[in-house]
Design a protein around this motif. Structure first.
Motif, PDB file in Angstrom:
ATOM      1  N   UNK A   1      13.859  51.487  39.948  1.00 33.58           N
ATOM      2  CA  UNK A   1      12.784  50.730  39.308  1.00 33.58           C
ATOM      3  C   UNK A   1      12.974  49.235  39.460  1.00 33.58           C
ATOM      4  N   UNK A   2      14.239  48.819  39.641  1.00 33.48           N
ATOM      5  CA  UNK A   2      14.514  47.387  39.746  1.00 33.48           C
ATOM      6  C   UNK A   2      14.733  46.964  41.189  1.00 33.48           C
ATOM      7  N   UNK A   3      14.635  47.890  42.127  1.00 33.99           N
ATOM      8  CA  UNK A   3      14.983  47.557  43.508  1.00 33.99           C
ATOM      9  C   UNK A   3      13.732  47.399  44.371  1.00 33.99           C
ATOM     10  N   UNK A   4      13.433  46.155  44.678  1.00 36.42           N
ATOM     11  CA  UNK A   4      12.212  45.864  45.441  1.00 36.42           C
ATOM     12  C   UNK A   4      12.226  46.527  46.809  1.00 36.42           C
ATOM     13  N   UNK A   5      13.410  46.564  47.464  1.00 36.49           N
ATOM     14  CA  UNK A   5      13.472  47.135  48.815  1.00 36.49           C
ATOM     15  C   UNK A   5      13.088  48.607  48.804  1.00 36.49           C
ATOM     16  N   UNK A   6      13.596  49.360  47.804  1.00 31.79           N
ATOM     17  CA  UNK A   6      13.273  50.784  47.715  1.00 31.79           C
ATOM     18  C   UNK A   6      11.797  50.982  47.439  1.00 31.79           C
ATOM     19  N   UNK A   7      11.253  50.168  46.553  1.00 31.69           N
ATOM     20  CA  UNK A   7       9.828  50.298  46.227  1.00 31.69           C
ATOM     21  C   UNK A   7       8.981  49.970  47.451  1.00 31.69           C
ATOM     22  N   UNK A   8       9.391  48.938  48.181  1.00 32.30           N
ATOM     23  CA  UNK A   8       8.647  48.557  49.383  1.00 32.30           C
ATOM     24  C   UNK A   8       8.656  49.692  50.391  1.00 32.30           C
TER      25      UNK A   8
ATOM     26  N   UNK B   1      12.983  47.913  68.697  1.00 31.49           N
ATOM     27  CA  UNK B   1      13.624  46.775  68.033  1.00 31.49           C
ATOM     28  C   UNK B   1      13.013  46.555  66.656  1.00 31.49           C
ATOM     29  N   UNK B   2      11.668  46.566  66.608  1.00 26.68           N
ATOM     30  CA  UNK B   2      11.001  46.376  65.319  1.00 26.68           C
ATOM     31  C   UNK B   2      11.410  47.475  64.349  1.00 26.68           C
ATOM     32  N   UNK B   3      11.435  48.717  64.849  1.00 31.80           N
ATOM     33  CA  UNK B   3      11.781  49.849  63.998  1.00 31.80           C
ATOM     34  C   UNK B   3      13.198  49.744  63.450  1.00 31.80           C
ATOM     35  N   UNK B   4      14.166  49.402  64.305  1.00 36.44           N
ATOM     36  CA  UNK B   4      15.557  49.342  63.856  1.00 36.44           C
ATOM     37  C   UNK B   4      15.802  48.135  62.956  1.00 36.44           C
ATOM     38  N   UNK B   5      15.081  47.028  63.194  1.00 33.72           N
ATOM     39  CA  UNK B   5      15.222  45.873  62.306  1.00 33.72           C
ATOM     40  C   UNK B   5      14.744  46.246  60.904  1.00 33.72           C
ATOM     41  N   UNK B   6      13.571  46.924  60.846  1.00 28.62           N
ATOM     42  CA  UNK B   6      13.041  47.360  59.543  1.00 28.62           C
ATOM     43  C   UNK B   6      13.990  48.335  58.862  1.00 28.62           C
ATOM     44  N   UNK B   7      14.516  49.285  59.642  1.00 33.82           N
ATOM     45  CA  UNK B   7      15.441  50.258  59.084  1.00 33.82           C
ATOM     46  C   UNK B   7      16.683  49.557  58.539  1.00 33.82           C
ATOM     47  N   UNK B   8      17.175  48.558  59.297  1.00 38.54           N
ATOM     48  CA  UNK B   8      18.349  47.813  58.842  1.00 38.54           C
ATOM     49  C   UNK B   8      18.092  47.128  57.509  1.00 38.54           C
ATOM     50  N   UNK B   9      16.912  46.525  57.384  1.00 37.96           N
ATOM     51  CA  UNK B   9      16.557  45.852  56.132  1.00 37.96           C
ATOM     52  C   UNK B   9      16.524  46.874  54.987  1.00 37.96           C
TER      53      UNK B   9
END
Lengths: 532, 306
Positions: free
Chosen positions: A62-69, A302-310
């Motif tokens: 609930x407090x983690x923006x990355x997970x919610x995103x 590249x876009x996919x792996x960058x997003x996954x890394x984030x």
């Protein structure tokens, strides 16, 4: 003006024919979707088996923006079923949207470009029939996906009403993307451009939804993915957002039909722009050609792996929180830092596997070129066999290396921001390096197979990637015997940052990769070209 | 003079199928050599062996004085190739493909490239996925013809071209011959071979069945004669070398072996010839004689095609 009956005649046989052509593809898409939901359901029920665990989980996400995103609105997390819907729905919505787009595009513009549609339309088939058939088949696939997800979730012990609502929202989002694709194939200059446009719409829908969910604000309502998730399965059980999906689908299909009447068979409303009349300077060597052929796919990866890394870097925060609130875990694991490092090692393994999958696909592109007859005119010039296959292998090796480093840098950057320690970036980027030899082995294996066993090369190379994936993620948890993963390069890789980066296994893996590469190039030098 | 192509007893098998079964091919410098045979006779397989794309299982082959398998790269600098079925990269434009293939072969002459694009009426800015079969063929032709090769290996280069473009192609081949270059032209368009080729090799089922000049082959076959005479001709049917005689009032039609022509003309001279039409055997008839038994096996009379 003709009666609609005439412009639609032939739709029935076309639907049956399309279903026959897709008799393998569609069940695979649907099986993967239902399988993801069932797996998530089983593993969540095992993980959060007490109210305390669930409360800790709800507090951390609930407090983690990355997970919610990444996942969606954090609602209904008071039940395990709600947690399942939260974790999996965004993945299956994207999967279903891709299925709908691929199916609709395949039976419309792709068939027109291949010249098959011309043959079909010359028979007693109406102007609107191919589009109608494609849409009907895609819609049927979305419906089947909805039912399969509902059944999978119910069968694994989740409440039936919420399960089928979850399925229905996923299917409804698929319908919207059926409509989006139906419009895109009328407008775009080529089938490929149409798929690109749909991917852009899907990406925009995902970003708007993520933005809205993180802020809890209106952009969610501009996204079909947002509508699908607004049904709140297992908590609110709202049906009205489904109507929004259906209305949007209807509007899009009406627009598609109107546009279809204004274009010619085989071309979109946007004319294909002429390309360059002469080749750029870079297109003068086998390597230059390989770079040109691979650059589009590489940009996507590249876009996919960058997003996954984030995303993976962001999740490390919730691992930390979860550990802090879980006394059982604290009892048998030494400290929070090493738990996070264990998680990060798993995250980097995942990125390494994906980079290895890219490497295999890039090497196999060479084999596909050969099978399609496009290697022949090149090899009939003063281009040697080794230079030609080596060009593709070089792109695969350098590309996969860059991909893994991009993913590692993304994980590191997110961790550095979250912890406020800039050194994390360097530490995790360094850790990523330990996984490179394993990726090179997968690339080398694909080269060896392409050079020595051309016909089964693709099947065997993908089987190797699947084997490494399964043994990496399941061998330990499923309690398989120790020798099962003995042939996996990742099993020999020190799991940095948990383990220290030992030089010996990495040197051996690099040598194995080089030997495979050499064997493949030598094999290709000494065999016939194999078409088909 | 050393031959440009010298292949003897070539054997190539794919599994149990024997694609080449002792094929011979000799091409002399500066000639346009026709390589004829029906589909599946082994023409493309031979060409792939000559290019070092396939390795022969038996026999010997020399190309431009070298070994096409071992010296492939060095030899390819001196030759240009047009495949029978041109496949290009969907997202690459025709112009880019021409430049790429030309550069890989050793260089493109920009003026020549522009001239050929003009002559073949090809738009180089279109992506290959939008080209028709004929236009893909033109891309390969322009790339090959714009190069400065000694040997041109053309595998059914006019398939998909319209008659106008075929005429342009024939002019280009004649220009190559005038410059002293060697051309190996595989074809099953007999009129094209008849128009262009100095010498021919006819293959079937992986073997060479005949090789030589068209004139040299013609003596092996029959001239078709139609004659109208004042008086009925007696004794024609008894002459050796006269075949398929049909008489309809004052008109007679027959096929005559070359060495029997003299006897036939002597006999006709005494009967008051009013008109005489004699046609040399076409390559088509030559071809049909070689493949006649295959056609007959399929239930098609060999001389039905005339």
């Amino acid at each position: 003006m003709r009666a609609p009956r005439t412009t639609l005649s032939g739709t029935g046989p076309l639907v049956r024919f399309a279903l026959r052509r897709d008799r393998v593809r569609l069940p695979v898409w649907i099986g993967v979707g239902a399988g993801l939901v069932a797996t998530q359901s089983v593993s969540s029920q095992a993980l959060y088996d007490s109210p305390q665990d669930l409360a800790a989980y709800a507090a951390s996400v609930g407090a983690n923006a990355a997970t919610i995103a990444l996942s969606g609105p954090p609602v209904g997390l008071v039940t395990v079923a709600g947690a399942v819907a939260f974790e999996i729905s965004s993945f299956v919505v994207v999967l279903t949207a891709l299925m709908a787009a691929a199916t609709t595009g395949r039976h419309t513009r792709a068939d027109e470009e291949a010249g098959r549609a011309e043959l079909v339309r010359a028979a007693r088939v109406g102007r609107h029939a191919p589009l109608a058939a494609a849409v009907l088949v895609a819609a049927a696939a979305c419906l089947a996906m909805a039912l399969a997800i509902g059944t999978a979730a119910t069968a694994t012990g989740l409440p039936a009403d919420g399960s089928f609502l979850l399925g229905a929202s996923v299917g409804a989002a698929g319908l919207v993307f059926t409509g989006v694709t139906a419009v895109a194939v009328q407008v775009a200059a080529s089938a490929r451009a149409a798929q690109g446009a749909v991917a852009a719409v899907l990406g925009a829908a995902f970003v708007l939804r993520a933005l809205g969910d993180v802020q809890g604000s209106w952009p969610v309502w501009t996204s079909p993915i947002g509508w699908a998730q607004a049904t709140h399965p297992y908590s609110g059980n709202r049906v009205l957002p489904l109507a929004l999906c259906l209305v949007a689908t209807g509007v899009l299909l009406a627009v598609a039909v109107a546009l279809l009447d204004r274009r010619d068979l085989g071309s979109g409303l946007l004319a294909a722009r002429p390309g360059p009349a002469s080749a750029p300077w870079s297109l003068r060597s086998p390597l230059g050609l390989a770079v040109r052929l691979h650059r589009g796919a590489f940009a996507g990866w590249t876009a996919g792996l960058a997003l996954l890394g984030v995303a993976l870097g962001g999740l490390a925060g919730s691992v930390e929180t979860l550990f802090g609130d879980n006394p059982e875990a604290r009892a048998f694991l030494p400290d929070a830092a090493s738990v996070v490092d264990a998680y990060l090692a798993t995250a980097l393994s995942m990125a390494a596997l994906l980079s290895g999958a890219y490497a295999a696909s890039a090497v196999l592109r060479a084999r596909a070129e050969e099978a399609a007859g496009r290697a022949e005119p090149v090899l009939a010039t003063a281009t040697g066999r080794v230079a030609w296959l080596g060009g593709h292998a070089a792109v695969a090796l350098v590309g996969a290396t860059l991909l893994l480093l991009v993913a590692g840098a993304a994980v590191g950057a997110v961790r550095a921001l979250a912890t406020g320690e800039p050194a994390e970036l360097g530490r995790l980027l360094g850790a990523t390096g330990a996984y490179l030899p394993a990726v090179w082995v997968l690339a080398g294996l694909a080269v060896a197979l392409s050079g020595l066993l051309p016909r089964p090369a693709a099947a065997l190379a993908w089987a190797a990637v699947a084997y490494v994936t399964v043994t990496t993620f399941f061998a330990a948890s499923l309690d398989w015997p120790g020798w099962v993963d003995a042939a996996s390069p990742l099993a020999w890789t020190p799991l940095v940052p948990v383990d220290d980066a030992a030089a010996a296994p990495l040197a051996v893996l690099t040598a194995v990769a080089a030997a495979l590469l050499g064997a493949g190039l030598a094999g290709f030098r000494h065999r016939d070209l194999v078409a088909g | 003079m050393t031959p440009v192509i010298e292949a003897s007893g070539l054997v190539k098998t794919f599994g149990t199928a024997r694609a080449l079964d002792g094929l011979d091919l000799d091409v002399a410098p500066g000639e346009v050599h026709g390589f004829l045979g029906p589909n599946g006779a082994g023409k493309s397989t031979t060409i792939r062996v000559l290019l070092g794309l396939l390795r022969a299982d038996g026999g010997s082959v020399r190309l431009l004085g070298g070994d096409p398998w071992r010296d492939a790269v060095a030899l390819h600098r001196r030759l240009a190739y047009v495949p029978g079925d041109v496949t290009l990269w969907p997202g690459v434009t025709g112009g880019e493909a021409i430049d790429l293939l030309g550069r890989l072969q050793g260089g493109v002459d920009p003026a020549r490239r522009a001239e050929l694009l003009e002559r073949f009426d090809l738009d180089p800015r279109k992506r290959a996925r939008t080209y028709s079969k004929g236009n893909r063929q033109k891309v390969a032709l322009v790339a090959a013809l714009a190069s400065d090769a000694e040997l041109f290996v053309l595998d059914e280069p006019t398939s998909g071209l319209d008659p106008l473009m075929e005429a342009v192609f024939q002019e280009e081949v004649r220009a190559l011959r005038a410059q002293g270059r060697t051309v190996l032209l595989s074809s099953h368009v007999l009129a094209e071979a008849e128009n262009l080729c100095d010498r021919l090799t006819i293959v079937r089922r992986g073997r060479t069945v005949q090789s030589g000049t068209l004139a040299g082959m013609r003596h092996l076959t029959r001239t078709s004669v139609t004659v109208e005479t004042d008086r009925p001709v007696h004794g024609l049917a008894q002459l050796p070398g006269v075949h398929d005689l049909r008489t309809d009032g004052g008109r007679s039609h027959m096929d005559v072996d070359t060495d029997a022509l003299d006897d036939v003309v002597r006999l006709l001279a005494g009967c008051g010839v009013r008109s005489l039409v004699s046609a040399p055997p076409t390559l088509e008839e030559l071809f049909l004689r070689h493949y006649g038994d295959e056609l007959a096996a399929d239930g098609i009379p060999a001389l039905a095609v005339r």
